[in-house]
Every structure is written in structure tokens, then in C-alpha cells.
Design a protein around this motif. Structure first.
Motif, PDB file in Angstrom:
ATOM      1  N   VAL A 195       0.857  -1.173   0.000  1.00  0.00           N
ATOM      2  CA  VAL A 195       0.000   0.000   0.000  1.00  0.00           C
ATOM      3  C   VAL A 195       0.901   1.233   0.000  1.00  0.00           C
ATOM      4  O   VAL A 195       2.048   1.178   0.439  1.00  0.00           O
ATOM      5  CB  VAL A 195      -0.959   0.021   1.205  1.00  0.00           C
ATOM      6  N   GLY A 196       0.371   2.342  -0.496  1.00  0.00           N
ATOM      7  CA  GLY A 196       1.177   3.548  -0.536  1.00  0.00           C
ATOM      8  C   GLY A 196       0.418   4.708  -1.141  1.00  0.00           C
ATOM      9  O   GLY A 196      -0.809   4.681  -1.238  1.00  0.00           O
ATOM     10  N   ALA A 197       1.154   5.706  -1.547  1.00  0.00           N
ATOM     11  CA  ALA A 197       0.536   6.897  -2.131  1.00  0.00           C
ATOM     12  C   ALA A 197       1.456   7.497  -3.173  1.00  0.00           C
ATOM     13  O   ALA A 197       2.670   7.592  -2.959  1.00  0.00           O
ATOM     14  CB  ALA A 197       0.218   7.936  -1.055  1.00  0.00           C
ATOM     15  N   GLU A 198       0.866   7.901  -4.284  1.00  0.00           N
ATOM     16  CA  GLU A 198       1.599   8.682  -5.269  1.00  0.00           C
ATOM     17  C   GLU A 198       1.431  10.163  -4.946  1.00  0.00           C
ATOM     18  O   GLU A 198       0.327  10.617  -4.616  1.00  0.00           O
ATOM     19  CB  GLU A 198       1.102   8.430  -6.688  1.00  0.00           C
ATOM     20  N   ILE A 199       2.518  10.892  -5.044  1.00  0.00           N
ATOM     21  CA  ILE A 199       2.459  12.346  -5.012  1.00  0.00           C
ATOM     22  C   ILE A 199       2.539  12.796  -6.472  1.00  0.00           C
ATOM     23  O   ILE A 199       3.571  12.669  -7.122  1.00  0.00           O
ATOM     24  CB  ILE A 199       3.606  12.952  -4.192  1.00  0.00           C
ATOM     25  N   ALA A 200       1.418  13.273  -6.974  1.00  0.00           N
ATOM     26  CA  ALA A 200       1.355  13.773  -8.343  1.00  0.00           C
ATOM     27  C   ALA A 200       1.576  15.274  -8.295  1.00  0.00           C
ATOM     28  O   ALA A 200       0.863  15.982  -7.590  1.00  0.00           O
ATOM     29  CB  ALA A 200      -0.002  13.458  -8.964  1.00  0.00           C
ATOM     30  N   SER A 201       2.581  15.753  -9.029  1.00  0.00           N
ATOM     31  CA  SER A 201       2.835  17.188  -9.016  1.00  0.00           C
ATOM     32  C   SER A 201       3.616  17.590 -10.261  1.00  0.00           C
ATOM     33  O   SER A 201       4.456  16.837 -10.753  1.00  0.00           O
ATOM     34  CB  SER A 201       3.594  17.607  -7.754  1.00  0.00           C
ATOM     35  N   SER A 202       3.313  18.778 -10.747  1.00  0.00           N
ATOM     36  CA  SER A 202       3.926  19.315 -11.957  1.00  0.00           C
ATOM     37  C   SER A 202       4.035  20.826 -11.831  1.00  0.00           C
ATOM     38  O   SER A 202       3.208  21.460 -11.165  1.00  0.00           O
ATOM     39  CB  SER A 202       3.058  18.973 -13.178  1.00  0.00           C
ATOM     40  N   PRO A 203       5.030  21.424 -12.483  1.00  0.00           N
ATOM     41  CA  PRO A 203       5.082  22.890 -12.517  1.00  0.00           C
ATOM     42  C   PRO A 203       3.874  23.517 -13.203  1.00  0.00           C
ATOM     43  O   PRO A 203       3.582  24.698 -12.992  1.00  0.00           O
ATOM     44  CB  PRO A 203       6.360  23.177 -13.300  1.00  0.00           C
ATOM     45  N   MET A 204       3.166  22.739 -14.048  1.00  0.00           N
ATOM     46  CA  MET A 204       2.015  23.268 -14.782  1.00  0.00           C
ATOM     47  C   MET A 204       0.722  23.004 -14.022  1.00  0.00           C
ATOM     48  O   MET A 204       0.295  21.856 -13.876  1.00  0.00           O
ATOM     49  CB  MET A 204       1.924  22.620 -16.171  1.00  0.00           C
ATOM     50  N   ALA A 205       0.082  24.054 -13.554  1.00  0.00           N
ATOM     51  CA  ALA A 205      -1.181  23.897 -12.836  1.00  0.00           C
ATOM     52  C   ALA A 205      -2.244  23.269 -13.724  1.00  0.00           C
ATOM     53  O   ALA A 205      -3.126  22.551 -13.243  1.00  0.00           O
ATOM     54  CB  ALA A 205      -1.656  25.258 -12.315  1.00  0.00           C
ATOM     55  N   ALA A 206      -2.169  23.508 -15.043  1.00  0.00           N
ATOM     56  CA  ALA A 206      -3.194  23.040 -15.976  1.00  0.00           C
ATOM     57  C   ALA A 206      -2.840  21.703 -16.622  1.00  0.00           C
ATOM     58  O   ALA A 206      -3.437  21.341 -17.636  1.00  0.00           O
ATOM     59  CB  ALA A 206      -3.418  24.094 -17.058  1.00  0.00           C
ATOM     60  N   ILE A 207      -1.927  20.946 -16.040  1.00  0.00           N
ATOM     61  CA  ILE A 207      -1.438  19.732 -16.702  1.00  0.00           C
ATOM     62  C   ILE A 207      -2.561  18.773 -17.077  1.00  0.00           C
ATOM     63  O   ILE A 207      -2.594  18.257 -18.203  1.00  0.00           O
ATOM     64  CB  ILE A 207      -0.359  19.023 -15.847  1.00  0.00           C
ATOM     65  N   ASN A 208      -3.488  18.516 -16.173  1.00  0.00           N
ATOM     66  CA  ASN A 208      -4.558  17.575 -16.490  1.00  0.00           C
ATOM     67  C   ASN A 208      -5.545  18.159 -17.490  1.00  0.00           C
ATOM     68  O   ASN A 208      -6.108  17.435 -18.322  1.00  0.00           O
ATOM     69  CB  ASN A 208      -5.269  17.137 -15.220  1.00  0.00           C
ATOM     70  N   LYS A 209      -5.767  19.468 -17.452  1.00  0.00           N
ATOM     71  CA  LYS A 209      -6.645  20.108 -18.428  1.00  0.00           C
ATOM     72  C   LYS A 209      -6.046  20.054 -19.829  1.00  0.00           C
ATOM     73  O   LYS A 209      -6.770  19.978 -20.822  1.00  0.00           O
ATOM     74  CB  LYS A 209      -6.910  21.553 -18.028  1.00  0.00           C
ATOM     75  N   LEU A 210      -4.721  20.094 -19.911  1.00  0.00           N
ATOM     76  CA  LEU A 210      -4.058  20.025 -21.214  1.00  0.00           C
ATOM     77  C   LEU A 210      -4.092  18.620 -21.804  1.00  0.00           C
ATOM     78  O   LEU A 210      -3.823  18.445 -22.989  1.00  0.00           O
ATOM     79  CB  LEU A 210      -2.622  20.520 -21.102  1.00  0.00           C
ATOM     80  N   GLY A 211      -4.404  17.615 -20.984  1.00  0.00           N
ATOM     81  CA  GLY A 211      -4.662  16.281 -21.499  1.00  0.00           C
ATOM     82  C   GLY A 211      -3.527  15.290 -21.347  1.00  0.00           C
ATOM     83  O   GLY A 211      -2.431  15.612 -20.872  1.00  0.00           O
ATOM     84  N   PRO A 212      -3.783  14.049 -21.772  1.00  0.00           N
ATOM     85  CA  PRO A 212      -2.843  12.950 -21.508  1.00  0.00           C
ATOM     86  C   PRO A 212      -1.500  13.093 -22.193  1.00  0.00           C
ATOM     87  O   PRO A 212      -0.498  12.607 -21.672  1.00  0.00           O
ATOM     88  CB  PRO A 212      -3.594  11.707 -22.002  1.00  0.00           C
ATOM     89  N   THR A 213      -1.424  13.742 -23.351  1.00  0.00           N
ATOM     90  CA  THR A 213      -0.114  13.888 -23.981  1.00  0.00           C
ATOM     91  C   THR A 213       0.770  14.833 -23.170  1.00  0.00           C
ATOM     92  O   THR A 213       1.980  14.646 -23.093  1.00  0.00           O
ATOM     93  CB  THR A 213      -0.219  14.379 -25.435  1.00  0.00           C
TER      94      THR A 213
END
Length: 259
Positions: A123-141
Motif C-alpha cells: 500500500v502507498g501513495a503517489e504524489i502527483a505534481s507538476s510545474p504546470m497547474a493546468a497539466i490535467n486540463k491540457l490532457g494525456p499527452t
């Protein structure tokens, strides 16, 4: 990539956004080659349904670097770095460990074959983080090209006799600042954790990626993607497997690549 190393927020995607997963994985591979750290695992994420037809897949993958993996015991607290001003989230995860090396091949794997490849499930946890606040809005690519939006992995205890367990018996709950934001079981991962491993093996074969013994596979956000900030406090609770707390700090400049 430079923004990651400098721990600076990005207002937009730097350059042309890749228009295919092939292009995004090519950027990812080039970035891995320049990043001064060892890939010790892979995160798997689901592609939102409204993007799947366009990109031709339902899952994506990104590298987890050795220096970003932190062990955690039940009842403990860890502070993990995130990109302030960018995107940050915590995700409860079931994490598989390969018990042997897997070489790229076109082999088709049954569930029994996959179980034979795995030494442990944690069991565990991923820390998802990016310099781009809109990363998920910009899509999977965008996500794929930016290391899969991964910034760390908390590795908790192993689940005994995991392969004989019913998926509904492996529970996960996430609280942010004392409020429950997600509550599910391993069945919430489409096809269960083994489906995430099967996807990774297929991707590794396509992209000629060796998976060494000990590789960790973070199999997907069980309860969802839960946004956090540097002021947040999270608790990730796996029921009988224990709980742990996560706090967050602003990521500092890294020496992992030339800027």
C-alpha cells in the motif's frame, strides 16, 4: 523539464503540445535520458474517457525516480515536496513489485502469469505534481511528456497473501484536512492492479523498455486524484494495512539536469 529542475511554476506548456501518445512518450524518454536519477518504478494512470478515442489508449505511464521513493510505516508522517504554484495531488495506490526482470516481448500474459512475476503488493501513495497547474486540463499527452505528472511515491507495508484476496477486501480512504475525499477498494482500479501491470508490460514491449527485478508499479489512483497544497495535511488509510499521514512542502531547485 527545466521548470521541474528549477522548481518554478509554468503558466503554459513550453513549446508545441505533442498531438499523440507516441510523441509524448518520445519526449518522456528523452527527458529520462537527461535526468540524473535512476528509474526505479512506473506510475500508471487512467486516461479520462473523453480523451481515450483521440489518443487510442485508456491508460498512461510515467517514471518514478529512485530518489523520490520514500518508505513509510503505519502511523507515521512524511513530508513530501510538491511544485508550489503548479499542480499537486495525493493518490492512494496499491503498488506491485516485480520479483524478476521482464524483458520487452510480445508475450500475452494471463493473470496467473502476472502473479508469478510479482514478489509483493504494497500500500502507498503517489504524489502527483507538476510545474504546470493546468497539466490535467491540457490532457494525456501533456501528462505523459511531463514524467506522467509524478513527483514521488510513498511505499507502505506489504499486503499479506495479496493474490488470494478479493479486491473488495483491500480498502483505501483518503482524508484531506480531516475531511474524507475518497473511499474505495482495489476494485475501483479497472481490472484491478494486475490490469495496470499488464498495460505496463505491453507499453514496455512497444517502447523497448527493460523492467529490472524490484521495479515498482503504482497501479492507479484507487479513490481518485485529490488536490493538495503546501498547507494541506492528508491521511491515507488502508484499513487493516494501516494508515499514514502526509504533509507537503515546496519543492526546491534540483541539480538533476542542466538548465
Amino acid at each position: 523539464m527545466a521548470a521541474r529542475a528549477a522548481a518554478e511554476a509554468l503558466p503554459d506548456y513550453p513549446g508545441a503540445l505533442p498531438d499523440s501518445l507516441d510523441g509524448a512518450y518520445a519526449i518522456q524518454a528523452a527527458s529520462i535520458a537527461r535526468w540524473a536519477d535512476t528509474v526505479a518504478g512506473w506510475k500508471i494512470g487512467m486516461i479520462p474517457a473523453d480523451h481515450r478515442l483521440r489518443v487510442g489508449d485508456e491508460r498512461l505511464a510515467g517514471p518514478i525516480f529512485k530518489s523520490s521513493i520514500v518508505g513509510i510505516e503505519p502511523g507515521a508522517t512524511r513530508t513530501m515536496p510538491i511544485y508550489a504554484g503548479g499542480f499537486a495531488a495525493v493518490e492512494a495506490e496499491f503498488i506491485l513489485e516485480l520479483g524478476c526482470a521482464v524483458h520487452p516481448s510480445d508475450r500475452e500474459y494471463s493473470d496467473a502469469d502476472l502473479i508469478d512475476l510479482v514478489s509483493s503488493l504494497f500500500v502507498g501513495a503517489e504524489i502527483a505534481s507538476s510545474p504546470m497547474a493546468a497539466i490535467n486540463k491540457l490532457g494525456p499527452t501533456c501528462v505523459v511528456s511531463d514524467f506522467g505528472n509524478n513527483a514521488g511515491l510513498l511505499l507502505g507495508p506489504a499486503v499479506p497473501n495479496w493474490s488470494a484476496r478479493d479486491l473488495d477486501s483491500m480498502t483505501a480512504k483518503v482524508m484531506i484536512d480531516g475531511a474524507v475525499v475518497g473511499d474505495a477498494t482495489a476494485r475501483a482500479i479497472p481490472g484491478g492492479p494486475l490490469a495496470a501491470l499488464r498495460f505496463l508490460l505491453g507499453l514496455a514491449a512497444t517502447r523497448n523498455i527493460e523492467l529490472p527485478e524490484g521495479t515498482l508499479i503504482s497501479t492507479g489512483a484507487v479513490t481518485g486524484i485529490h488536490r493538495v497544497s503546501v498547507s494541506s495535511a492528508a491521511r491515507v488509510d488502508f484499513g487493516p494495512s494501516g494508515w499514514f499521514d502526509v504533509k507537503f512542502r515546496s519543492k526546491r531547485r534540483s541539480g538533476n539536469m542542466p538548465i
